[in-house]
Design an enzyme around this catalytic site. Structure first.
Site, mmCIF file in Angstrom:
data_model
loop_
_atom_site.group_PDB
_atom_site.id
_atom_site.type_symbol
_atom_site.label_atom_id
_atom_site.label_comp_id
_atom_site.label_asym_id
_atom_site.label_seq_id
_atom_site.Cartn_x
_atom_site.Cartn_y
_atom_site.Cartn_z
ATOM 1 N NE ARG A 63 10.576 30.496 87.837
ATOM 2 C CZ ARG A 63 9.843 29.480 87.936
ATOM 3 N NH1 ARG A 63 9.965 28.796 87.073
ATOM 4 N NH2 ARG A 63 8.838 29.452 88.816
ATOM 5 C CD GLU A 115 9.108 47.484 77.764
ATOM 6 O OE1 GLU A 115 8.406 46.825 78.783
ATOM 7 O OE2 GLU A 115 10.003 46.782 77.350
ATOM 8 C CE LYS A 122 8.566 45.824 81.719
ATOM 9 N NZ LYS A 122 9.655 44.822 80.858
ATOM 10 C CE LYS A 147 12.783 48.422 79.181
ATOM 11 N NZ LYS A 147 13.326 47.534 80.180
HETATM 12 P P1 13P Z 1 14.747 43.429 76.045
HETATM 13 O O1 13P Z 1 16.046 44.243 76.497
HETATM 14 O O2 13P Z 1 15.127 42.227 76.152
HETATM 15 O O3 13P Z 1 13.967 43.611 74.914
HETATM 16 O O4 13P Z 1 13.775 43.387 77.333
HETATM 17 C C1 13P Z 1 13.591 44.726 77.836
HETATM 18 C C2 13P Z 1 12.179 44.573 78.677
HETATM 19 O O5 13P Z 1 12.013 45.280 79.611
HETATM 20 C C3 13P Z 1 11.153 43.774 78.151
HETATM 21 O O6 13P Z 1 9.952 43.957 78.812
#
Ligand code: 13P
Length: 342
Positions: A47, A180, A137, A222
Site C-alpha cells: 500500500r 461528505e 474529511k 463534498k
Molecule cells: P470516489 O471519487 O471514488 O467516489 O471517492 C471520493 C471519496 O472521497 C470517497 O470518500
C-alpha cells in the site's frame, strides 16, 4: 477557532485549476482495490508503494492543492525516507486526513449506515494537527431505494448530526472540515429521484451544521453529482447532470459556505470529468468548485501500475493524463473530444 486560518486553508485548496486528490481509502478498501489490479499479497509496504506512485508523481502540485490521506499513509515515508506529509507540503500541497472510522449498520434500521469515529476524535485530531494536517474529511453513506423508502429520515438526520459534531470539533483546532454525505449511485433510480434525495440530505446537513454553530465560510461540502442510478437504462447527459446538480446546490447550500467539491462515486473517469466540466461551466456560483475524486483519478493508475516497479513511469503518465483533463475542466478549457486525441 481562528477563522482567518480556516479561510486561508480554503483559499489555498480552491486554487484555480486544481483539485483535492482523495487517497484516503481505508486499509481494507485499499487492499481490495490493489487485489483487483495486482498479483500477490497486499501488505502495508505494498500500500505504501502504491501511495508513493501517486504522491510522488512529478509536478503533482500543478494539478492538486491538497490530498486526503488515510491514517496509515499519514505516518508513512516515501522512498527517500521523508514523511509523505512533509514531501507534499514542500511542494505546496496541503495534507488532509480522513478522520471517520468507517460505517456500521444503523441499529434500528437494517440496511442503512451510520458513520463512527466521534468517541476519540479529539485525541486523534491533536496528533494530526501537531504533524501538520490542515484539513479533514468525514464521509456518511446513504443509499437510494425508492420502494423501500430509503434513505430514511432518521438515518439522514442522525448522519447529519454526526457530521456537524465532527465539523464543529475540528474547526476548534483550525482544521477545515470536508463534510461528505455521499448519496450512492447504486440502483435503478432516475435522475429526478437522485436530485430529490440529494437535496433532502444536503438540506438536513446544513440544518444540523447551523444547530451546532459550525462556521460555514470555513467548511467544504463534498457532494455526489446528481446522476441517474447506475442500473437505470437512461443515461443523463452532462448538461442534465449539471442542471440538476446546480439546482440541488442552489436550493440547499448557503452562499457563505467556503466551497463545494465533487466525488466521482463510481462514474468512469471520462464521465466524471465530462460531468464536472459541465458543472463548472455554470460558474459564477456563490461558492468555488473543485474536483475531489478517488476512483476516477486512481483507476487508470492502478490498472497501469499493477504492482510492478517497471510500470511506475507509465502509471504516473496515466495519472497525469487524468489530472490534466480535470485541470482543463476546472479552467474551462476541456471538451470531451480531447479524451481521444493523442
Ligand atoms: P470516489 O471519487 O471514488 O467516489 O471517492 C471520493 C471519496 O472521497 C470517497 O470518500
Amino acid at each position: 477557532m481562528n477563522t482567518e486560518i480556516l479561510k486561508g486553508t480554503i483559499s489555498a485548496l480552491f486554487s484555480k485549476g486544481k483539485g483535492i486528490l482523495a487517497a484516503d481509502e481505508s486499509n481494507t478498501t485499499a487492499t481490495k482495490r490493489l487485489q483487483e489490479f495486482c498479483q500477490g499479497e497486499v501488505t502495508e509496504e505494498a500500500r505504501r508503494q502504491y501511495r508513493e506512485v501517486l504522491l510522488e508523481t512529478p509536478h503533482l502540485e500543478n494539478f492538486v492543492s491538497g490530498v486526503i490521506l488515510y491514517d496509515e499513509t499519514f505516518w508513512q515515508k516515501n522512498n527517500v525516507g521523508e514523511n509523505f506529509t512533509s514531501s507534499l507540503q514542500q511542494r505546496g500541497i496541503l495534507p488532509g486526513i480522513k478522520v471517520d472510522t468507517g460505517v456500521k449498520e444503523f441499529p434500528s434500521k437494517p440496511g442503512e449506515l451510520i458513520t463512527g469515529g466521534l468517541d476519540d476524535l479529539e485525541s486523534r485530531i491533536k496528533k494530526y494537527v501537531e504533524a501538520g494536517a490542515k484539513f479533514t474529511k468525514w464521509r456518511a453513506v446513504l443509499a437510494i431505494d425508492k420502494e423501500a423508502g430509503l434513505p430514511s429520515d432518521l438515518v439522514i438526520s442522525e448522519n447529519a448530526d454526526v457530521l456537524a459534531q465532527y465539523a464543529s470539533l475540528v474547526q476548534k483546532y483550525n482544521l477545515v472540515p470536508i463534510v461528505e454525505p455521499e448519496v450512492l449511485i447504486t440502483g435503478d433510480h432516475d435522475i429526478k429521484t437522485s436530485y430529490e434525495v440529494t437535496k433532502k440530505v444536503v438540506t438536513a446537513l446544513f440544518a444540523a451544521l447551523k444547530k451546532f454553530d459550525v462556521y460555514l465560510p470555513g467548511l467544504i461540502l463534498k457532494t455526489s453529482m446528481v446522476t441517474n442510478g447506475n442500473q437505470n437504462a437512461d443515461e443523463a447527459s452532462p448538461k442534465e447532470v449539471a442542471d440538476y446538480t446546480i439546482k440541488m446546490l442552489r436550493e440547499s447550500v448557503p452562499a457563505e459556505v467556503g466551497g463545494v467539491v465533487f466525488l466521482s462515486g463510481g462514474q468512469t473517469p471520462v464521465e466524471a470529468t465530462a460531468h464536472f466540466d459541465a458543472i463548472v461551466k455554470k460558474e459564477p456560483l456563490p461558492w468555488p468548485l473543485a474536483f475531489s475524486f478517488a476512483r476516477a483519478l486512481q483507476d487508470p493508475v492502478l490498472r497501469t501500475w499493477a504492482g510492478k516497479p517497471e510500470n511506475v513511469v507509465a502509471a504516473r503518465e496515466a495519472f497525469r493524463d487524468r489530472l490534466d483533463m480535470n485541470h482543463l475542466a476546472d479552467s474551462g478549457k476541456y471538451s470531451v473530444e480531447m479524451e481521444w486525441m493523442d
